[in-house]
Scaffold this motif. Structure first.
Motif, PDB file in Angstrom:
ATOM      1  N   ILE A  42       0.842  -1.209   0.000  1.00 32.14           N
ATOM      2  CA  ILE A  42       0.000   0.000   0.000  1.00 32.14           C
ATOM      3  C   ILE A  42       0.868   1.247   0.000  1.00 32.14           C
ATOM      4  O   ILE A  42       0.652   2.185  -0.785  1.00 32.14           O
ATOM      5  CB  ILE A  42      -0.925   0.002   1.237  1.00 32.14           C
ATOM      6  CG1 ILE A  42      -1.941  -1.136   1.150  1.00 32.14           C
ATOM      7  CG2 ILE A  42      -1.643   1.350   1.363  1.00 32.14           C
ATOM      8  CD1 ILE A  42      -2.776  -1.303   2.407  1.00 32.14           C
ATOM      9  N   ALA A  43       1.869   1.268   0.870  1.00 33.51           N
ATOM     10  CA  ALA A  43       2.738   2.435   0.977  1.00 33.51           C
ATOM     11  C   ALA A  43       3.536   2.667  -0.302  1.00 33.51           C
ATOM     12  O   ALA A  43       3.686   3.812  -0.756  1.00 33.51           O
ATOM     13  CB  ALA A  43       3.689   2.260   2.161  1.00 33.51           C
ATOM     14  N   LEU A  46       1.163   4.056  -3.197  1.00 31.67           N
ATOM     15  CA  LEU A  46       0.753   5.444  -2.950  1.00 31.67           C
ATOM     16  C   LEU A  46       1.912   6.414  -3.130  1.00 31.67           C
ATOM     17  O   LEU A  46       1.764   7.464  -3.770  1.00 31.67           O
ATOM     18  CB  LEU A  46       0.177   5.577  -1.541  1.00 31.67           C
ATOM     19  CG  LEU A  46      -1.172   4.906  -1.286  1.00 31.67           C
ATOM     20  CD1 LEU A  46      -1.593   5.080   0.168  1.00 31.67           C
ATOM     21  CD2 LEU A  46      -2.245   5.484  -2.208  1.00 31.67           C
ATOM     22  N   LEU A  47       3.068   6.070  -2.573  1.00 24.27           N
ATOM     23  CA  LEU A  47       4.196   7.001  -2.652  1.00 24.27           C
ATOM     24  C   LEU A  47       4.757   7.087  -4.065  1.00 24.27           C
ATOM     25  O   LEU A  47       5.181   8.162  -4.505  1.00 24.27           O
ATOM     26  CB  LEU A  47       5.294   6.580  -1.670  1.00 24.27           C
ATOM     27  CG  LEU A  47       6.369   7.632  -1.387  1.00 24.27           C
ATOM     28  CD1 LEU A  47       5.733   8.944  -0.930  1.00 24.27           C
ATOM     29  CD2 LEU A  47       7.341   7.145  -0.329  1.00 24.27           C
ATOM     30  N   LEU A  49       2.969   6.868  -6.736  1.00 23.02           N
ATOM     31  CA  LEU A  49       2.021   7.739  -7.436  1.00 23.02           C
ATOM     32  C   LEU A  49       2.282   9.200  -7.109  1.00 23.02           C
ATOM     33  O   LEU A  49       2.204  10.079  -7.983  1.00 23.02           O
ATOM     34  CB  LEU A  49       0.586   7.363  -7.068  1.00 23.02           C
ATOM     35  CG  LEU A  49       0.057   6.037  -7.615  1.00 23.02           C
ATOM     36  CD1 LEU A  49      -1.331   5.740  -7.049  1.00 23.02           C
ATOM     37  CD2 LEU A  49       0.028   6.064  -9.139  1.00 23.02           C
ATOM     38  N   VAL A  50       2.603   9.465  -5.832  1.00 19.83           N
ATOM     39  CA  VAL A  50       2.862  10.836  -5.397  1.00 19.83           C
ATOM     40  C   VAL A  50       4.116  11.396  -6.065  1.00 19.83           C
ATOM     41  O   VAL A  50       4.149  12.570  -6.473  1.00 19.83           O
ATOM     42  CB  VAL A  50       3.005  10.901  -3.861  1.00 19.83           C
ATOM     43  CG1 VAL A  50       3.531  12.260  -3.417  1.00 19.83           C
ATOM     44  CG2 VAL A  50       1.664  10.626  -3.195  1.00 19.83           C
ATOM     45  N   LEU A 221      -5.101  -0.009   6.298  1.00 22.12           N
ATOM     46  CA  LEU A 221      -4.968   1.355   5.785  1.00 22.12           C
ATOM     47  C   LEU A 221      -4.122   2.211   6.719  1.00 22.12           C
ATOM     48  O   LEU A 221      -3.291   3.007   6.268  1.00 22.12           O
ATOM     49  CB  LEU A 221      -6.351   1.988   5.590  1.00 22.12           C
ATOM     50  CG  LEU A 221      -7.174   1.434   4.422  1.00 22.12           C
ATOM     51  CD1 LEU A 221      -8.562   2.069   4.402  1.00 22.12           C
ATOM     52  CD2 LEU A 221      -6.459   1.697   3.092  1.00 22.12           C
ATOM     53  N   VAL A 225      -0.805   3.600   5.087  1.00 18.17           N
ATOM     54  CA  VAL A 225      -0.777   5.033   4.788  1.00 18.17           C
ATOM     55  C   VAL A 225      -0.021   5.826   5.853  1.00 18.17           C
ATOM     56  O   VAL A 225       0.854   6.642   5.534  1.00 18.17           O
ATOM     57  CB  VAL A 225      -2.211   5.587   4.632  1.00 18.17           C
ATOM     58  CG1 VAL A 225      -2.172   7.082   4.351  1.00 18.17           C
ATOM     59  CG2 VAL A 225      -2.943   4.851   3.516  1.00 18.17           C
ATOM     60  N   MET A 229       3.903   4.691   5.044  1.00 20.86           N
ATOM     61  CA  MET A 229       4.233   5.751   4.100  1.00 20.86           C
ATOM     62  C   MET A 229       4.589   7.060   4.807  1.00 20.86           C
ATOM     63  O   MET A 229       5.676   7.613   4.605  1.00 20.86           O
ATOM     64  CB  MET A 229       3.066   5.999   3.135  1.00 20.86           C
ATOM     65  CG  MET A 229       3.432   6.991   2.034  1.00 20.86           C
ATOM     66  SD  MET A 229       2.060   7.431   0.944  1.00 20.86           S
ATOM     67  CE  MET A 229       1.185   8.602   1.986  1.00 20.86           C
TER      68      MET A 229
END
Length: 299
Positions: A42-43, A46-47, A49-50, A221, A225, A229
């Protein structure tokens, strides 16, 4: 900037401390190694994508350093988890914090610069304080070493090396991109190892029904997150401006926050021994933070 980044590392430690409360029920449904795989996946997604615009910076050095850091984190989490199965939770938390002492000692030959004496004093006082907080009655004597204690000490060594290398790599590379690659490799090793670690006491089989539970989803989550992350991003970025010896001390507050949140949310008891530990930890932080400023203000 150093003071602000020190606060950022303390915030990361608080997030990690609260994670003990968040995942308490989820561990009954999701195996520890599977949980590492899920949270870091998950981390990583997301990271990445950032920081997708930063991917053009990727070169062999980033991939190599990301692989090293990710491997260290995976090994540290794995040794800590397995070690906890064979020793008490208090001794597990205390022995993991051995990196508070190891970081200034390991960084000495690496950087060929001896840390100031106040760093060693703060680390020792902090370590003793962690012991008073974590080693409550019934935890057993530290002289009674078993396989779980040894595995946990190895975990602390991996954490210490990880902290030192982050501080070293951050000086030349983008800490955000490096953090994303670290997550990616940690998740990769966890996914590869999870099917091989079949001991139910360490890594229970993954059940899709368990993953569908609302409490498990919220826990994953939070872990992915916030606890992975955000917390690791804070750690890696802030260690660019905070010496690794002091950063390791602040990160060890994770154990203290875990106890505090356990008292607040799980209604665990607080003893005079724990209060003494909190006082010693606070004294160690004052030594680490205020002594350099006091010394610098002297005529």
């Amino acid at each position: 900037m150093e003071t602000l980044c020190s606060a950022g590392i303390v915030l990361a430690a608080a997030i990690w401390g609260f994670a003990f409360v968040v995942v308490k029920d989820s561990l009954a449904y999701v195996g520890a190694i599977w949980m590492i795989a899920i949270r870091f996946t998950i981390a990583a997604i997301l990271l990445l994508l950032v920081c997708c615009r930063r991917l053009k910076k990727l070169d062999a050095s980033y991939w190599r350093h990301g692989a090293v850091l990710g491997t260290l984190i995976f090994l540290a989490y794995s040794f800590q988890t397995v070690g906890c199965d064979y020793t008490s939770a208090g001794k597990n938390a205390f022995l993991t914090s051995v990196y508070v002492i190891l970081v200034p000692l390991i960084s000495w030959p690496v950087y060929r610069k001896r840390p100031s004496w106040h760093v060693f004093l703060a680390a020792i006082v902090f370590f003793v304080g962690i012991g008073f907080v974590a080693l409550q009655e019934g935890s057993g004597s530290l002289l009674e070493m078993n396989i779980g204690d040894i595995l946990t000490l190895v975990c602390g060594i991996f954490y210490g090396i990880h902290i030192i290398l982050i501080a070293r790599y951050d000086k030349k590379e983008d800490p955000v991109l490096l953090t994303a690659l670290q997550f990616l490799f940690t998740a990769l090793w966890a996914w590869l190892a999870s099917p091989l670690i079949t001991n139910p006491a360490v890594n229970r089989p993954l059940e899709l029904e368990a993953l569908a539970k609302p409490a498990t989803i919220l826990s994953m989550l939070y872990l992915g997150v916030l606890s992975t992350m955000l917390a690791y991003l804070l750690q890696n970025v802030c260690l660019k401006y905070v010496p690794s010896s002091l950063g390791s001390l602040f990160m060890s507050l994770e154990a203290v926050f875990g106890v505090v949140f356990g008292i607040l949310f799980l209604h665990e008891d607080v003893s005079p021994r724990m209060l003494l530990g909190f006082a010693l930890i606070f004294a160690a932080i004052l030594i680490a933070e205020l002594f350099p400023k006091w010394k610098g203000s002297r005529p």
